[in-house]
Design a protein around this motif. Structure first.
Motif, PDB file in Angstrom:
ATOM      1  N   GLY A 152       0.839  -1.206   0.000  1.00 58.62           N
ATOM      2  CA  GLY A 152       0.000   0.000   0.000  1.00 58.62           C
ATOM      3  C   GLY A 152       0.864   1.242   0.000  1.00 58.62           C
ATOM      4  O   GLY A 152       1.900   1.277   0.664  1.00 58.62           O
ATOM      5  N   GLU A 209       0.615   5.552   0.365  1.00 61.78           N
ATOM      6  CA  GLU A 209      -0.253   6.665   0.786  1.00 61.78           C
ATOM      7  C   GLU A 209       0.530   7.980   0.692  1.00 61.78           C
ATOM      8  O   GLU A 209       1.620   8.095   1.255  1.00 61.78           O
ATOM      9  CB  GLU A 209      -0.718   6.392   2.226  1.00 61.78           C
ATOM     10  CG  GLU A 209      -1.107   7.583   3.061  1.00 61.78           C
ATOM     11  CD  GLU A 209      -2.338   8.340   2.575  1.00 61.78           C
ATOM     12  OE1 GLU A 209      -3.274   7.696   2.057  1.00 61.78           O
ATOM     13  OE2 GLU A 209      -2.350   9.567   2.689  1.00 61.78           O
ATOM     14  N   THR A 225      -3.531   5.201  -2.626  1.00 59.05           N
ATOM     15  CA  THR A 225      -4.583   6.191  -2.395  1.00 59.05           C
ATOM     16  C   THR A 225      -4.706   7.063  -3.624  1.00 59.05           C
ATOM     17  O   THR A 225      -3.735   7.709  -4.023  1.00 59.05           O
ATOM     18  CB  THR A 225      -4.218   7.105  -1.202  1.00 59.05           C
ATOM     19  OG1 THR A 225      -3.892   6.295  -0.093  1.00 59.05           O
ATOM     20  CG2 THR A 225      -5.357   8.046  -0.858  1.00 59.05           C
ATOM     21  N   VAL A 247      -7.342   2.977  -4.061  1.00 55.72           N
ATOM     22  CA  VAL A 247      -7.989   2.981  -2.743  1.00 55.72           C
ATOM     23  C   VAL A 247      -8.445   4.391  -2.377  1.00 55.72           C
ATOM     24  O   VAL A 247      -7.698   5.357  -2.512  1.00 55.72           O
ATOM     25  CB  VAL A 247      -7.029   2.433  -1.650  1.00 55.72           C
ATOM     26  CG1 VAL A 247      -7.634   2.596  -0.259  1.00 55.72           C
ATOM     27  CG2 VAL A 247      -6.709   0.961  -1.917  1.00 55.72           C
ATOM     28  N   HIS A 273      -9.091   7.036   0.283  1.00 55.23           N
ATOM     29  CA  HIS A 273      -8.418   7.288   1.569  1.00 55.23           C
ATOM     30  C   HIS A 273      -9.326   7.013   2.783  1.00 55.23           C
ATOM     31  O   HIS A 273      -8.876   6.417   3.773  1.00 55.23           O
ATOM     32  CB  HIS A 273      -7.943   8.747   1.589  1.00 55.23           C
ATOM     33  CG  HIS A 273      -7.204   9.144   2.814  1.00 55.23           C
ATOM     34  ND1 HIS A 273      -5.874   8.834   3.029  1.00 55.23           N
ATOM     35  CD2 HIS A 273      -7.605   9.807   3.929  1.00 55.23           C
ATOM     36  CE1 HIS A 273      -5.493   9.308   4.205  1.00 55.23           C
ATOM     37  NE2 HIS A 273      -6.526   9.902   4.779  1.00 55.23           N
ATOM     38  N   GLY A 327      -9.760   3.529   3.538  1.00 52.80           N
ATOM     39  CA  GLY A 327      -8.547   3.079   4.228  1.00 52.80           C
ATOM     40  C   GLY A 327      -8.684   3.303   5.727  1.00 52.80           C
ATOM     41  O   GLY A 327      -8.439   2.396   6.528  1.00 52.80           O
ATOM     42  N   ASP A 331      -2.883   9.151   9.441  1.00 49.52           N
ATOM     43  CA  ASP A 331      -2.546   8.625   8.115  1.00 49.52           C
ATOM     44  C   ASP A 331      -1.397   7.625   8.147  1.00 49.52           C
ATOM     45  O   ASP A 331      -0.369   7.854   8.788  1.00 49.52           O
ATOM     46  CB  ASP A 331      -2.204   9.785   7.164  1.00 49.52           C
ATOM     47  CG  ASP A 331      -3.459  10.542   6.765  1.00 49.52           C
ATOM     48  OD1 ASP A 331      -4.562  10.065   7.074  1.00 49.52           O
ATOM     49  OD2 ASP A 331      -3.327  11.603   6.138  1.00 49.52           O
ATOM     50  N   ALA A 382       0.032   3.766   5.740  1.00 45.43           N
ATOM     51  CA  ALA A 382      -0.192   2.989   4.514  1.00 45.43           C
ATOM     52  C   ALA A 382      -0.725   1.593   4.809  1.00 45.43           C
ATOM     53  O   ALA A 382      -1.248   0.933   3.908  1.00 45.43           O
ATOM     54  CB  ALA A 382       1.097   2.889   3.715  1.00 45.43           C
ATOM     55  N   ILE A 384      -4.244   1.491   3.937  1.00 45.49           N
ATOM     56  CA  ILE A 384      -4.460   1.517   2.477  1.00 45.49           C
ATOM     57  C   ILE A 384      -4.221   0.113   1.907  1.00 45.49           C
ATOM     58  O   ILE A 384      -4.992  -0.383   1.075  1.00 45.49           O
ATOM     59  CB  ILE A 384      -3.511   2.542   1.797  1.00 45.49           C
ATOM     60  CG1 ILE A 384      -3.738   3.949   2.382  1.00 45.49           C
ATOM     61  CG2 ILE A 384      -3.657   2.531   0.277  1.00 45.49           C
ATOM     62  CD1 ILE A 384      -5.156   4.490   2.293  1.00 45.49           C
TER      63      ILE A 384
END
Ligand code: KG4
Ligand code: ZN
Length: 357
Positions: A19, A21, A92, A122, A124, A127, A316, A318, A321
């Motif tokens: 993933g 991000e 993302t 993806v 966000h 996620g 935030d 990853a 994600i």
């Protein structure tokens, strides 16, 4: 802390997903096997951004460009599976800062092409909601979720995996946005949430400054935060105009109590009304210690299971994600190499379907 693998059976081989991000000021990459995190790397430009009181898009894009290659290499290296062991590259694609998103999207497209692996787009916010799965691999709907992020505040009902119904949402500002704006009024640095928590620790944490009720006890499952923000601004300005001293810690504690209590009240009311046994939460505000304590005690009292992602998985990252990427992989939702970034995605589009680009 990473969860141990569940034994893998031939019928249930979990996809290994990388993933990526880059929607705001965090450049992140992670590898998961289904709901299990194998590695999770992050580089943040928040320290630079805090000098400017918020995220400067151009600085974020530049920082992503400089960091992304090393962050992805570290995540793949630490996962132990190598580039060959990855089944798909998830990224993302929205919502977020366009220039920042484009760095991640372009990198992911090039990598997927070079590795000859599928690309997954993806959303966000999906996620953020998938973060709960990484902390509780046995989590299954139905459940009620509190989504409290910088851009959204909503109470959701998940009846089947990946499908959410919006029970209520904010009518104006999001909870995280209120934390950020109030922090700025109090002269605290970006990001607002953690700095407001730090400021509160300088006082006794009591909510002594009167705050508006903000749809508490009414308005269904909807929220309204703009009045709360205005109340803080008015209080500080009035005190300053009268030349009276005031405690920032008291204002911050009073704001936090008002902001969080309504989130907890409406989430618990929704859980009762839907008759669910489980409550989850996601988004940056779910990292707030007072919110976590209040949700924990209310769920304990009501005999409900609470699934709260670890704090670092609320903000935030990853891993969330990649985890949502694994859900989309199983559903066969792959993106084409002409995937583009999207600055905004309505919440109804995010939650209604499978969150495809
Ligand atoms: O969920 P997120 O990444 O935002 C979106 O994706 O839209 O979270 C960022 C937001 C910011 O508004 C930040 O102030 C807030 O989450 N936040 C917190 C805390 N940590 C981050 N709010 C309250 N308490 C915290 N500890
Ligand atoms: Zn976010």
């Amino acid at each position: 802390m990473y969860l141990p693998y569940l034994p893998e059976t031939p019928e249930r081989r979990e996809p290994v997903v990388l993933g990526i991000e880059s929607s705001c000021d965090e450049t992140a990459a992670a590898v998961v096997r289904g709901r299990h995190i194998l590695s999770d790397e992050i580089a943040s430009s928040a320290d630079t951004q805090s000098l400017f009181g918020g995220v400067v898009p151009e600085i974020a894009s530049r920082a992503h460009t400089e960091a992304i290659s090393a962050v992805v290499r570290r995540a793949v290296g630490k996962s132990g599976v190598g580039f060959d062991g990855i089944d798909a590259v998830a990224v993302t694609y929205g919502a977020g800062l366009l220039g920042a998103l484009l760095v991640g999207v372009s990198f992911a497209k090039a990598l997927a092409y070079a590795l000859n692996k599928p690309l997954i787009a993806v959303d966000h916010i999906r996620g953020h909601l998938a973060a709960a799965y990484t902390c509780a691999p046995d989590l299954e709907p139905p459940f009620v979720t509190l989504l409290a992020s910088g851009g959204h505040t909503a109470v959701l009902y998940a009846e089947t995996e990946g499908k959410f119904e919006i029970l209520g949402a904010t009518l104006d500002d999001a909870a995280g946005e209120a934390f950020d704006k109030v922090a700025r009024v109090l002269g605290l640095k970006y990001p607002g949430g953690p700095n407001i928590e730090k400021c509160i620790r300088e006082g006794d944490g009591k909510p002594v400054v009167p705050m508006p009720k903000m749809l508490k006890g009414g308005g269904g499952y909807n929220f309204s935060y703009s009045g709360l923000k205005t109340a803080v601004i008015n209080y500080c300005h009035t005190m300053e105009q009268k030349g009276l001293p005031y405690s920032k810690a008291d204002v911050a504690a009073s704001f936090q109590c008002a902001a969080v209590d309504v989130l907890v009240e409406k989430t618990m009311a929704a859980a009762r009304a839907q008759g669910v046994k489980t409550v989850t939460a996601g988004g940056g505000v779910a990292a707030n210690s007072y919110l976590r304590e209040r949700l924990s005690s209310e769920c304990r009292r009501a005999g409900l299971r609470l699934v709260l992602p670890e704090k670092r998985l609320c903000t935030d990252n990853a891993a969330m994600i990649a985890a949502e990427g694994a859900v989309q992989y199983r559903l066969g939702n792959f993106a084409k190499l002409d995937l583009n970034a999207k600055a905004s995605i309505p919440l109804s589009a995010t939650l209604g379907g499978a969150g495809r680009a």
